[in-house]
Motif scaffolding. Structure first.
Motif, PDB file in Angstrom:
ATOM      1  N   TYR A 180       2.642 -35.911  44.447  1.00  0.00           N
ATOM      2  CA  TYR A 180       2.409 -36.746  43.268  1.00  0.00           C
ATOM      3  C   TYR A 180       1.079 -37.470  43.424  1.00  0.00           C
ATOM      4  O   TYR A 180       0.826 -38.119  44.437  1.00  0.00           O
ATOM      5  CB  TYR A 180       3.543 -37.754  43.100  1.00  0.00           C
ATOM      6  N   ASN A 181       0.219 -37.332  42.432  1.00  0.00           N
ATOM      7  CA  ASN A 181      -1.121 -37.897  42.516  1.00  0.00           C
ATOM      8  C   ASN A 181      -1.522 -38.548  41.202  1.00  0.00           C
ATOM      9  O   ASN A 181      -0.820 -38.435  40.196  1.00  0.00           O
ATOM     10  CB  ASN A 181      -2.125 -36.808  42.915  1.00  0.00           C
ATOM     11  N   GLU A 182      -2.668 -39.197  41.194  1.00  0.00           N
ATOM     12  CA  GLU A 182      -3.134 -39.935  40.028  1.00  0.00           C
ATOM     13  C   GLU A 182      -3.346 -39.034  38.818  1.00  0.00           C
ATOM     14  O   GLU A 182      -3.117 -39.457  37.677  1.00  0.00           O
ATOM     15  CB  GLU A 182      -4.437 -40.679  40.358  1.00  0.00           C
ATOM     16  N   ASP A 183      -3.801 -37.804  39.036  1.00  0.00           N
ATOM     17  CA  ASP A 183      -4.021 -36.874  37.926  1.00  0.00           C
ATOM     18  C   ASP A 183      -2.711 -36.601  37.189  1.00  0.00           C
ATOM     19  O   ASP A 183      -2.645 -36.649  35.957  1.00  0.00           O
ATOM     20  CB  ASP A 183      -4.610 -35.555  38.449  1.00  0.00           C
ATOM     21  N   TRP A 184      -1.698 -36.292  37.947  1.00  0.00           N
ATOM     22  CA  TRP A 184      -0.380 -35.998  37.402  1.00  0.00           C
ATOM     23  C   TRP A 184       0.179 -37.230  36.680  1.00  0.00           C
ATOM     24  O   TRP A 184       0.720 -37.136  35.578  1.00  0.00           O
ATOM     25  CB  TRP A 184       0.529 -35.557  38.545  1.00  0.00           C
ATOM     26  N   TRP A 185       0.030 -38.395  37.309  1.00  0.00           N
ATOM     27  CA  TRP A 185       0.542 -39.638  36.738  1.00  0.00           C
ATOM     28  C   TRP A 185      -0.100 -39.950  35.389  1.00  0.00           C
ATOM     29  O   TRP A 185       0.569 -40.318  34.422  1.00  0.00           O
ATOM     30  CB  TRP A 185       0.297 -40.788  37.723  1.00  0.00           C
ATOM     31  N   ARG A 186      -1.431 -39.787  35.296  1.00  0.00           N
ATOM     32  CA  ARG A 186      -2.135 -40.085  34.052  1.00  0.00           C
ATOM     33  C   ARG A 186      -1.693 -39.159  32.924  1.00  0.00           C
ATOM     34  O   ARG A 186      -1.549 -39.578  31.772  1.00  0.00           O
ATOM     35  CB  ARG A 186      -3.652 -39.976  34.262  1.00  0.00           C
ATOM     36  N   ILE A 187      -1.489 -37.881  33.266  1.00  0.00           N
ATOM     37  CA  ILE A 187      -1.057 -36.919  32.250  1.00  0.00           C
ATOM     38  C   ILE A 187       0.343 -37.271  31.745  1.00  0.00           C
ATOM     39  O   ILE A 187       0.612 -37.274  30.536  1.00  0.00           O
ATOM     40  CB  ILE A 187      -1.073 -35.490  32.832  1.00  0.00           C
ATOM     41  N   GLU A 188       1.245 -37.596  32.657  1.00  0.00           N
ATOM     42  CA  GLU A 188       2.609 -37.971  32.262  1.00  0.00           C
ATOM     43  C   GLU A 188       2.608 -39.238  31.415  1.00  0.00           C
ATOM     44  O   GLU A 188       3.343 -39.338  30.416  1.00  0.00           O
ATOM     45  CB  GLU A 188       3.473 -38.176  33.506  1.00  0.00           C
ATOM     46  N   LEU A 189       1.788 -40.204  31.815  1.00  0.00           N
ATOM     47  CA  LEU A 189       1.716 -41.456  31.070  1.00  0.00           C
ATOM     48  C   LEU A 189       1.200 -41.211  29.656  1.00  0.00           C
ATOM     49  O   LEU A 189       1.716 -41.777  28.680  1.00  0.00           O
ATOM     50  CB  LEU A 189       0.810 -42.446  31.801  1.00  0.00           C
ATOM     51  N   ASN A 190       0.189 -40.345  29.539  1.00  0.00           N
ATOM     52  CA  ASN A 190      -0.371 -40.036  28.227  1.00  0.00           C
ATOM     53  C   ASN A 190       0.646 -39.321  27.346  1.00  0.00           C
ATOM     54  O   ASN A 190       0.747 -39.589  26.145  1.00  0.00           O
ATOM     55  CB  ASN A 190      -1.631 -39.181  28.391  1.00  0.00           C
ATOM     56  N   GLU A 191       1.409 -38.403  27.940  1.00  0.00           N
ATOM     57  CA  GLU A 191       2.406 -37.668  27.159  1.00  0.00           C
ATOM     58  C   GLU A 191       3.521 -38.580  26.651  1.00  0.00           C
ATOM     59  O   GLU A 191       4.052 -38.365  25.563  1.00  0.00           O
ATOM     60  CB  GLU A 191       2.986 -36.534  28.010  1.00  0.00           C
ATOM     61  N   LYS A 192       3.857 -39.600  27.425  1.00  0.00           N
ATOM     62  CA  LYS A 192       4.971 -40.471  27.046  1.00  0.00           C
ATOM     63  C   LYS A 192       4.541 -41.662  26.197  1.00  0.00           C
ATOM     64  O   LYS A 192       5.320 -42.163  25.385  1.00  0.00           O
ATOM     65  CB  LYS A 192       5.692 -40.960  28.295  1.00  0.00           C
ATOM     66  N   THR A 193       3.310 -42.146  26.400  1.00  0.00           N
ATOM     67  CA  THR A 193       2.879 -43.347  25.684  1.00  0.00           C
ATOM     68  C   THR A 193       1.679 -43.118  24.780  1.00  0.00           C
ATOM     69  O   THR A 193       1.361 -43.976  23.950  1.00  0.00           O
ATOM     70  CB  THR A 193       2.523 -44.464  26.686  1.00  0.00           C
ATOM     71  N   THR A 688       1.414 -31.191  32.889  1.00  0.00           N
ATOM     72  CA  THR A 688       2.643 -31.448  33.643  1.00  0.00           C
ATOM     73  C   THR A 688       3.377 -30.136  33.913  1.00  0.00           C
ATOM     74  O   THR A 688       4.014 -29.979  34.958  1.00  0.00           O
ATOM     75  CB  THR A 688       3.568 -32.405  32.873  1.00  0.00           C
ATOM     76  N   GLU A 689       3.250 -29.199  32.973  1.00  0.00           N
ATOM     77  CA  GLU A 689       3.880 -27.891  33.167  1.00  0.00           C
ATOM     78  C   GLU A 689       3.322 -27.207  34.404  1.00  0.00           C
ATOM     79  O   GLU A 689       4.056 -26.587  35.183  1.00  0.00           O
ATOM     80  CB  GLU A 689       3.645 -27.012  31.930  1.00  0.00           C
ATOM     81  N   LYS A 693       5.276 -26.138  37.828  1.00  0.00           N
ATOM     82  CA  LYS A 693       5.257 -24.758  38.330  1.00  0.00           C
ATOM     83  C   LYS A 693       4.940 -24.711  39.820  1.00  0.00           C
ATOM     84  O   LYS A 693       5.401 -23.825  40.539  1.00  0.00           O
ATOM     85  CB  LYS A 693       4.238 -23.920  37.551  1.00  0.00           C
ATOM     86  N   THR A 694       4.128 -25.670  40.297  1.00  0.00           N
ATOM     87  CA  THR A 694       3.800 -25.665  41.729  1.00  0.00           C
ATOM     88  C   THR A 694       5.053 -25.887  42.568  1.00  0.00           C
ATOM     89  O   THR A 694       5.166 -25.341  43.669  1.00  0.00           O
ATOM     90  CB  THR A 694       2.744 -26.735  42.068  1.00  0.00           C
ATOM     91  N   TRP A 695       5.978 -26.695  42.065  1.00  0.00           N
ATOM     92  CA  TRP A 695       7.214 -26.945  42.810  1.00  0.00           C
ATOM     93  C   TRP A 695       8.178 -25.767  42.732  1.00  0.00           C
ATOM     94  O   TRP A 695       9.063 -25.627  43.565  1.00  0.00           O
ATOM     95  CB  TRP A 695       7.884 -28.236  42.316  1.00  0.00           C
ATOM     96  N   LYS A 696       7.967 -24.918  41.744  1.00  0.00           N
ATOM     97  CA  LYS A 696       8.773 -23.689  41.654  1.00  0.00           C
ATOM     98  C   LYS A 696       8.118 -22.554  42.441  1.00  0.00           C
ATOM     99  O   LYS A 696       8.688 -21.469  42.558  1.00  0.00           O
ATOM    100  CB  LYS A 696       8.921 -23.272  40.195  1.00  0.00           C
TER     101      LYS A 696
END
Length: 874
Positions: A180-193, A688-689, A693-696
């Motif tokens: 989990y990193n800042e790039d992932w966090w920013r994308i998730e935050l943007n998608e939700k808010t 986020t997709e 996918k990296t975890w799969k």
């Protein structure tokens, strides 16, 4: 397909399967070649790989064991100075590892692929270190790295390593879990808010954002819970609840094992006497489910929620149950790594270095000195057979020395005096050849060359020409090269070698060029389309522009001066370059060439770098059929190539035709370059997709990420986006410490000192690997070589399998010496013994060193010359 034909289907099955799938050919059987049938993809990906630790060289550190805790963390992305195998680290890591990693240093990595060069990116996570007073800090800049370097106790976490998706596509490696990193966090935050949050939040802000949006806790305050067991965290909790919150700090006195858990999961804290101060206590305690009452903490909820979690489970399974905030795993994939070849920026020299391709036979002595040979009036050497078209005068150049007319290259018979164009001699029926042994007036030729060059200097030639034609260069070229301190290569060109490094965008301040000059070179806007008004703006690099190392600029100035003098004094033309400073090189053309090819590509110099690399567009490097995994290629001034290159200088064997600019491409076509560049992603962020996918551990081809291949039908030369930028691509370390240290003892000592302070590698393991893979192997090899060695003449360097009966060189009468000596065999023995004792290595290794010492001693001890007493036999 050429690789498949040359190396076989089994070895290139991965590559062939990728191509066949792209063509719609169902060859699933290829995917099974080279794999053990019982292992599926997930098993292979999960298993640590130690292959990168094979062949470790003394003095080149191992930074992290395979998939070790505290090793480099995989971070997906492409910086403006990475891609096509080049990967990036935080510049603070380069400083804290004692400068062994410089810009352009090759490293061997665990996965994906085998090797890469390292560039810098300060937008990724930096190292976490423990200081000598026990404090733990994040090191997030070069300045802070230099501040803490001399107070460093242990590197707990080496930081991120930025790896392009394109590297996974190129190596056909399934995706690996992303931490989990800042790039992932920013994308998730943007998608939700619908909001973008680029600044780093404070601990309380991070907690608030997570609570209100439902986005997992910010990665900065998500710790490496996976690095501790549930049992470890229970110990930590027991110590934490005994502390008190004072202002914005949790103050607690932790025992040794409790504090160690805090260090391993990467929680920054300050040690003041016996008190530990934790400023980030809020995300820490909330993740553990600890409740705050007034200024104290309670573990009541923790005890309830932690039931059923095994003490042997990793800590993340525990905090998933105890945390009052959503969390994601931070560690992701750890990457093992060691140093490979150091970076390079140096002129190319033949061995031995020469100034002119002119044969002197044995008359030049051991140094092949033209000056020494010119002390003779005439010397016999093998040279080309030319005949004048006007007066039939025989010579060895294309201009007749008698009448000045053109001379043509002919063939000569080795037995009689026939010179003509027939393949077989009409007189003695023997095969003809393009050269013959001829007496040449070397003294007069040297005098003429000195008159033309207007100077006389020590000049080195060759013992004999190695081409099929044996056409010598004019001696004046040697004098002019020597006066400008440059050296000739086997094809007549002058070359500067530098490690290949990729760059798609640059800042004017990084390359030492004014905005005015950049405007003249065609750079008027930054990569966002704004007018170029500041030297800190980011500019997109044109595909055939290159940025050369400072040392390369200095050498090319000398080459340019040689070319101008050659034009004026030998060809009677005007000078071309007229350079005096490196800025005068800007805009001039070069020819770039890889050693294994015969096709060069034209480039244009637009700047300079203090790093020991040649920065160029990924398209330019792949046009040479190269990537950035540690390769080093040559750059040549184009006028030097046009004036001085000749196929007739090249060795007659097939391999001699390689590493020569037989073809020079003037225009770069993106469709014709190596397709590795086509796989490079050109996006500013992932989705986020993608991270899911990296975890799969999905195939990289399943990701809907734009790559260069998608742009080939439009315009692949512009708008190549990147996911991460960096402050300065030159980096904080320009020359690896491995290069700076002189002796092997110094290098190995420094190598082990680095290992001593890195958590991700055990220094004893490093010592054993170095001894087994380098020192012992080298010593045994030299021992075997001693029994099969040749003898060498100290005067003319002639080699002999056995000493002649006369006891001296039969060619010049010189003294003969052994080529392998006692010292060369013993050179690592005492060093090895010292390492074994210092690090308390195994008794087996100690005994092995002792037995080797006895073998060497017995070989060099003459038992017949040893004086003994009668009592020795009793």
């Amino acid at each position: 397909m050429c690789l498949v034909i040359a190396e076989g289907i089994a070895q290139k099955a991965k590559k062939l399967y990728e191509r066949s799938s792209a063509f719609g050919v169902e060859w699933d059987w290829l995917s099974k070649l080279g794999k053990k049938p019982q292992e599926d993809v997930e098993d292979v990906l999960a298993k640590p790989s130690a292959k990168f630790m094979d062949e470790v060289v003394g003095g080149r550190p191992i930074f992290a064991a395979p998939s070790a805790k505290g090793a480099f963390r995989l971070r997906y992305g492409r910086c403006r100075d990475s891609g096509i195998a080049a990967k990036s680290m935080h510049p603070a890591t380069m400083v804290l590892t004692d400068g062994f990693i410089a810009t352009g240093t090759q490293v061997k990595i665990e996965k994906p692929g085998k090797g890469c060069i390292i560039t810098e990116c300060d937008e990724i996570e930096g190292p976490i270190v423990k200081l000598k007073d026990g404090s733990v800090v994040r090191v997030e800049s070069v300045v802070s790295a230099r501040d803490v370097k001399h107070n460093l106790e242990e590197i707990l976490f080496l930081g991120d390593i930025l790896i392009s998706l394109g590297d996974f596509l190129q190596t056909n490696t399934n995706l690996l879990p992303a931490g989990y990193n800042e790039d992932w966090w920013r994308i998730e935050l943007n998608e939700k808010t619908g909001k973008r949050f680029y600044e780093t939040p404070t601990p309380s802000e991070a907690v608030s954002i997570s609570k209100t949006s439902g986005v997992p806790l910010h990665p900065r305050y998500t710790y490496f819970w996976e690095d501790a067991s549930t049992c470890d965290l229970k110990k930590l909790v027991k110590g934490l609840i005994a502390g008190k919150i004072s202002g914005d700090v949790l103050k607690v006195a932790l025992k040794g094992d409790e504090k160690r858990v805090l260090e391993l999961i990467g929680v920054p804290h300050k040690v003041s006497g016996n008190v530990i101060e934790i400023a980030e206590y809020l995300p820490l305690t909330l993740s553990l489910g600890l409740i705050s009452h007034d200024n104290t903490l309670s573990d009541s909820e923790f005890l309830v929620k932690s039931r059923g979690v095994s003490d042997e489970d990793d800590g993340f399974k525990l905090v998933q149950k105890t945390s009052t905030l959503p969390l994601r795993a931070k560690a992701g994939t750890r990457i093992g790594c060691r140093m490979g070849r150091p970076e390079k920026a140096k002129e190319r020299r033949m061995q031995p270095a020469v100034h002119v391709l002119f044969p002197v036979g044995k008359y030049g002595g051991r140094d092949r000195s033209i000056n020494n040979a010119a002390e003779n009036d005439i010397i016999p050497v093998e040279v080309a057979a030319f005949k004048c078209v006007a007066c039939n005068q025989l010579g060895f150049s294309n201009v007749c020395t008698k009448c000045g007319s053109e001379s043509n290259l002919n063939k000569s018979c080795p037995s009689c005096r026939y010179v003509g164009d027939l393949e077989v001699c009409p007189n003695c029926k023997k095969n003809t050849r393009f050269f013959e042994t001829r007496n040449i007036p070397i003294k007069q030729m040297w005098k003429n060359a000195v008159d033309i060059a207007k100077k006389s200097l020590p000049v080195k030639g060759v013992q004999g020409m190695i081409s099929a034609y044996k056409v010598p260069e004019p001696l004046v070229k040697g004098i002019l090269r020597a006066s400008n301190k440059v050296f000739v290569f086997k094809d007549g060109t002058i070359r500067f070698d530098a490690t290949d490094a990729t760059l798609t965008h640059f800042k004017p301040a990084e390359i030492g060029v004014s905005l005015k000059k950049l405007g003249e070179l065609g750079y008027e806007k930054d990569y966002l389309g704004s007018p170029l008004e500041s030297d800190d703006q980011v500019v997109e690099l044109k595909p055939q522009d290159i940025i050369i190392p400072d040392a390369g600029a200095t050498y090319l100035i000398q080459v340019a001066n040689f070319v101008d003098q050659l034009l004026e004094r030998f060809y009677g033309k005007k000078s071309f370059y007229n350079v005096s400073t490196r800025d005068d090189l800007l805009g001039h053309l070069v020819s770039g060439l890889a050693p294994h090819t015969s096709a060069a590509i034209v480039g244009r110099i637009i700047g300079f770098t203090s790093a020991r690399v040649c920065y160029a567009h990924p398209f330019w490097h792949t046009a040479k059929r190269r990537n950035c995994d540690g390769d080093e290629d040559a750059i040549m001034l184009l006028m030097d190539v046009l004036l001085n290159f000749s196929r007739k200088y090249l060795p007659e064997k097939r391999g001699g035709q390689m590493d020569a600019p037989l073809v020079v491409s003037t225009i770069l076509n993106a469709l014709e370059i190596d397709d590795e560049a086509h796989k490079m992603e050109v996006v500013s962020e992932y989705s986020t997709e993608f991270y899911e996918k990296t975890w799969k551990k999905d195939s990289p081809y399943s990701c809907k990420i734009m790559i260069v291949k998608d742009l080939l039908d439009s315009n692949p030369y512009k708008n190549l986006k990147f996911t991460h930028s960096t402050g300065n691509v030159n980096g904080p370390v320009h020359t690896s410490k491995y290069v700076k240290l002189k002796t092997m003892a110094e290098k190995v000592s420094a190598q082990l000192e680095v290992a001593e302070k890195i958590r991700a590698i055990d220094e004893r393991a490093v010592a054993e690997i170095v001894i087994n893979s380098h020192f012992l192997r080298d010593t045994y090899g030299n021992l075997r070589a001693f029994t099969r060695q040749k003898f060498r003449c100290v005067k003319c360097n002639a080699g002999y399998r056995r000493v002649p009966l006369v006891g001296k060189c039969t060619k010049c009468g010189g003294r003969l010496l052994l080529t392998v000596t006692d010292g060369s065999i013993r050179k690592y023995l005492e060093l090895t013994r010292g390492i074994v004792e210092k690090y308390g290595l195994s008794m087996y290794l100690k005994e092995r060193v002792d037995r080797l010492d006895e073998d060497i001693t017995s070989l060099f001890t003459n038992d017949l010359a040893k004086q003994v007493r009668l009592s020795d036999f009793m």
